[in-house]
Design a protein around this motif. Structure first.
Motif: not given
Length: 313
Positions: A158-164
């Protein structure tokens, strides 16, 4: 600064709502990295300059979210090829916690040097990430510590998804996003965070084809680890949670070879003066190979934690 939004259990696949909660949660710590609009070979493209993140790589996003949303603990343990360890160690320092990071003995000195500056306990063991991870998990069980997986954790994804999510807000005209794949956490997260109408291209080295192997087998399986980009993309198996996300939210997979990665890395320097690690050149390698659909793709420049002198000529 932690909001009251409930966190998804680490054993369950995350959702786009978890990405939105993560964006709120880490906003006070992670950098909002810029997008460069450019032309190359007569075609437009976007470069998401995530190598300008606080730790020099996107991994800080997932580490911060996992530590802030996960069980309260004063001591976190993890294993990493370098960038995830930097993310966890830096997140722990920012949040006033202790971190122990297990690393393969082959981790580039540029990454271990930066890790040492965080004050984390560093332990080098084995030749590959998998060995370091097995040893770290054994230590966590023995000492009763919380182990944070580099990519097979819902809050990390979910944290990596903040990039998208950032790309969607910064460049609504973008029609495809290209990310490099190791264990799959970034690809799965970006798929959840990006505009659903945007194609997500998952590019991986032929020598570390975890996603391709999983899709062919119908489940994550062990693969080879042999690439110039293996210090960052050296997972030997796609994560179970990333595979679950990708199974329900398909992405476009593609492979590039090491020569293409090296050439793309050099091109990033020559054209844009971006000195990045090999993994960060994988998206451009895929784009240069004609494997990226869309009129305006966004290539995620995921990290720059490497000592590198460009080839002039």
């Amino acid at each position: 600064m932690t909001p009251s939004t409930p966190a998804a259990p680490a054993s369950h696949a995350p959702t786009s709502a978890d990405v939105a909660a993560a964006a709120d949660r880490i906003a006070g710590y992670a950098r909002h990295t810029p997008i460069l609009r450019a032309h190359l070979n007569g075609r437009p493209l976007l470069l998401k300059l995530e190598h300008l993140q606080l730790t020099g790589a996107f991994k800080l996003r997932g580490a911060l979210n996992a530590l802030m949303a996960g069980p309260p603990t004063d001591h976190i343990i993890t294993a990493s090829g370098g960038n995830h360890g930097l993310g966890v160690a830096t997140a722990a320092r920012l949040l006033g916690r202790q971190a122990t990071v297990y690393l393969p003995e082959t981790t580039p000195e540029a990454k271990t040097r930066r890790l040492a500056r965080t004050g984390a306990e560093l332990i080098s063991v084995g030749q590959h990430y998998a060995h370091a991870a097995d040893t770290a998990q054994q230590r966590a069980r023995t000492d009763g510590l919380h182990y944070l997986h580099a990519y097979d954790d819902a809050q990390v994804i979910a944290g990596q998804g903040t990039l998208g999510r950032e790309i969607a807000a910064q460049a609504p005209d973008c029609d495809s996003i290209v990310v490099a794949v190791g264990g799959g956490g970034l690809a799965a997260g970006v798929r959840l965070g990006a505009d659903p109408a945007t194609t997500v291209v998952a590019a991986e080295p032929r020598g570390c084809p975890t996603l391709h192997a999983a899709l062919a087998a119908g489940a994550p399986v062990e693969t080879s680890v042999d690439s110039v980009a293996s210090s960052a993309l050296g997972a030997s198996r796609l994560g179970t949670l990333p595979y679950t996300v990708i199974s329900h939210h398909p992405i476009h997979p593609t492979l590039v070879d090491d020569d293409q990665i090296v050439a793309a890395r050099q091109r990033l320097w020559e054209e844009f003066r971006l000195a990045v690690e090999p993994a960060a050149a994988v998206p451009l390698a895929a784009w240069l190979a004609g494997a990226v659909p869309g009129a305006l793709p966004c290539l995620v420049i995921c990290g720059a934690n490497a000592d590198w002198t460009p080839h002039e000529g």
